[in-house]
Scaffold this active site. Structure first.
Site, PDB file in Angstrom:
ATOM      1  CD1 TRP A   7      42.775  45.884  47.369  1.00 26.61           C
ATOM      2  CD2 TRP A   7      44.528  46.908  46.435  1.00 26.61           C
ATOM      3  NE1 TRP A   7      43.704  44.918  47.062  1.00 26.61           N
ATOM      4  CE2 TRP A   7      44.790  45.523  46.498  1.00 26.61           C
ATOM      5  CE3 TRP A   7      45.505  47.745  45.895  1.00 26.61           C
ATOM      6  CZ2 TRP A   7      45.995  44.952  46.022  1.00 26.61           C
ATOM      7  CZ3 TRP A   7      46.690  47.193  45.421  1.00 26.61           C
ATOM      8  CH2 TRP A   7      46.926  45.819  45.495  1.00 26.61           C
TER       9      TRP A   7
ATOM     10  CG  ASP B 230      39.463  49.567  42.847  1.00 24.78           C
ATOM     11  OD1 ASP B 230      39.233  48.746  41.935  1.00 24.78           O
ATOM     12  OD2 ASP B 230      40.471  49.515  43.579  1.00 24.78           O
TER      13      ASP B 230
ATOM     14  CE  LYS C  33      41.953  41.875  41.606  1.00 22.47           C
ATOM     15  NZ  LYS C  33      43.240  41.340  41.970  1.00 22.47           N
TER      16      LYS C  33
END
Ligand SMILES: Cc1ncc(COP(=O)(O)O)c(C=O)c1O
Ligand SMILES: Cc1ncc(COP(=O)(O)O)c(C=O)c1O
Ligand SMILES: [Mg+2]
Ligand SMILES: [Mg+2]
Ligand SMILES: [Mg+2]
Ligand SMILES: [Mg+2]
Lengths: 360, 360
Positions: A102, A171, A195
């Site tokens: 990511w 992030d 999530k």
């Protein structure tokens, strides 16, 4: 029907009481004669939902008045581009710490916008650890330092965050609200909801207000953070149902005792699964180095492909869902976000022990 | 609890059977032991939902093989920017027909990206009509012609679409799937779902495949239509629940007899409300000229502010929701999208007649 042991990496498990509440009022929200999905985003009923989500998040994360909470669409992936479009001006350099896929994607999008610099990386070790603070080398004229607080795919997590002389952007898609953090340390935090916060379809951004002054003019309206900050994230139609679910999840976190209580339980849950790994004499080999282990995503491999396949098949039969590792790395991964109950972790550890005894 | 008469402009009424179905399986989707919101977007169960939404839309709208269906986030407002970012190259001119606030916003975003031209406009008449085909003046080197098929705020609608020698792009947010159209006539169609397709949070794009070859390199990944076309809209986490609701709404449209049947009912519904206006001897003054009237959004004013207020108050007491005009234009508006039952339109017309008799 028994609830599945849901270890999906995202979209992932939601708290059962939240789903029950959503179900009970799905046809008639607060006696309006409408579903929450059928409310105008300009109605007072929806406004209360919207603001409750925002205020609860502020309370739960202890977000200081210097920061604002925004609701966007497009997932964390759109944030990979919005951060540099808004803050990587000419002459400045976007600094990135690479700790997994990511972070790499975030860097890739920044490169399309401006100059970048890799301030630290554990790529050479296949992302098994989080770099040490002293190994972070900022460039001159850094626009910001971008980190990925939890690496969903590799299963590593920053324990603490570096105090750097530039704006810190994180992030936090896969560990927001899982532990107490000092929001004041960050210039900008972003997270896809799917999530710890709710279903997919809404992205939360926490931004320090003074950053808004640096945004260049003439960005596309929907890609300019000011659009959201000036309209209370109501410039256009927000994803109302996803924000409603977010508000219910936050209510649930409050009822569970807040982030402190959730964090304690997350530690307990992770300890149970890591114990099964550590007691396995190498049968389950963890991907992450010990001090970088994620409390959210536990990644491990079995001795060979055949055993991995067998493990995943048996797990599936026993009602465990989502234990295959990310398609880019293989192996196994148990994602144990806030809504995954302790009991599911115990069941998984018991299954791991049993499987190991039979096949080691 | 009685269902409200929901005339919201979007988010708006959803079919009751769709809400009931979503409610019944909210905790346990197809015996998975999980909510559809808890499924991985890489699971076979979600994949079936995703593809069913796509395939049903193709069937219902008779979408030719030359075109693809994409699911995005960010609402129609993000499409205002994505269309020019992808297709308004240097030396080309984005042509726009102005028929209301949404066309104006689309044009405003295009201006940030490149050169534009107003090919026709009814702004001088406060958007009471749709320009005639012969009044559309294309520029040289037109990149495309952009129109708004239905003007949600002003209540006008294109009856037919112009055959122009350039690619036709349409914002169909407020009338997609309300009537039979020839998709082959369009290069690109986009629509936020929250009127005729489902809840807010997903945007549908129908794109002619050869357009993808014209997209410049180096666009942000999430703003490049190729990202969606190459990944079946699964590059990153899609808004899974919104797409699930879309699939259920499309299933409902099929069960109702498809777009042809829906269109006939929409005509009947609109006729009932417009009849109340036309029988009112000017008490209810329609905003739109007769031949440009929208079958989706019926806009009208009362003789004065006081009566408007009284009308809206009484309507609210009687269970009518969403009848106030858009905050930018005032007056009244009844949005009668696909899921608004005929009965609601009859009840509204009866109320309008009664109110008029008492106050005219
Ligand atoms: C840490 C992290 N960042 C970004 C993403 C991408 O998020 P999205 O799918 O919402 O774009 C993910 C998805 O799993 C993630 O785990
Ligand atoms: C015709 C039209 N275009 C665009 C929009 C903006 O859509 P969104 O709120 O999804 O950005 C709307 C919203 O009502 C609309 O009616
Ligand atoms: Mg998302
Ligand atoms: Mg990772
Ligand atoms: Mg939307
Ligand atoms: Mg309009």
């Amino acid at each position: 029907m028994k609830r599945a042991y849901n270890f999906n990496a995202g979209p992932s498990a939601l708290p059962l009481p939240v789903l029950e509440r959503a179900q009970s009022e799905l046809l008639n929200f607060q006696n309006t004669g409408m579903s929450v999905m059928e409310l105008s985003h300009r109605s007072k009923e929806y406004d209360a939902v919207h603001n409750s989500a925002k205020e609860r998040l502020k309370r739960l994360m202890n977000i200081p008045d210097t920061h604002d909470v925004l609701f966007l669409q497009g997932g964390a992936s759109l944030q990979f581009s919005m951060v540099p479009m808004n803050f990587l001006s000419k002459g400045k350099i976007g600094n990135y710490v690479l700790t997994g896929s990511w972070s790499e994607k975030a860097l890739k999008e920044a490169k399309k916008v401006g100059s970048t610099h890799i301030a630290a990386s554990s790529k050479e070790a296949n992302y098994t650890y989080i770099p040490k603070f002293e190994d972070i080398q900022l460039s001159e004229d850094a626009a910001y330092l971008h980190i990925t607080s939890n690496n969903t795919i590799f299963g590593t997590q920053w324990r603490e965050f570096p105090n750097v002389p530039v704006d810190l952007v994180a992030d936090m898609s896969s560990d927001i609200l899982s532990r107490e953090i000092n929001v004041g340390q960050f210039a900008l935090i972003y997270a896809g909801a799917q999530k710890n916060l709710g279903p997919s379809g809404v992205t939360v951004v926490i931004i320090r207000n003074d950053l808004l002054e640096r945004i260049p003019d003439n960005l596309p309206t929907m890609l300019d953070y000011r659009t959201y900050s000036q309209s209370n994230s109501l410039y256009n139609t927000p994803p109302t149902f996803a924000i409603y679910m977010l508000s219910l999840v936050l209510e649930w976190v409050e009822a569970e005792g807040g982030v402190k209580a959730i964090e304690a339980r997350n530690q307990e849950k992770a300890a149970i699964v890591y114990a099964a790994i550590d007691a396995s004499n190498g049968f389950y080999a963890p991907h992450a180095e010990k001090e970088s282990r994620s409390l959210m995503n536990v990644t491990f491999t079995l001795p060979n492909e055949e055993l991995t396949k067998k493990f995943l098949e048996e797990a599936k039969e026993k009602g465990f869902v989502g234990l295959a590792g990310h398609r880019s790395v293989g192996g196994c991964r148990a994602s144990i976000y806030n809504a995954v109950p302790l009991e599911a972790c115990e069941a998984l550890a018991a299954f791991m022990d049993d499987f190991r005894r039979r096949f080691a």
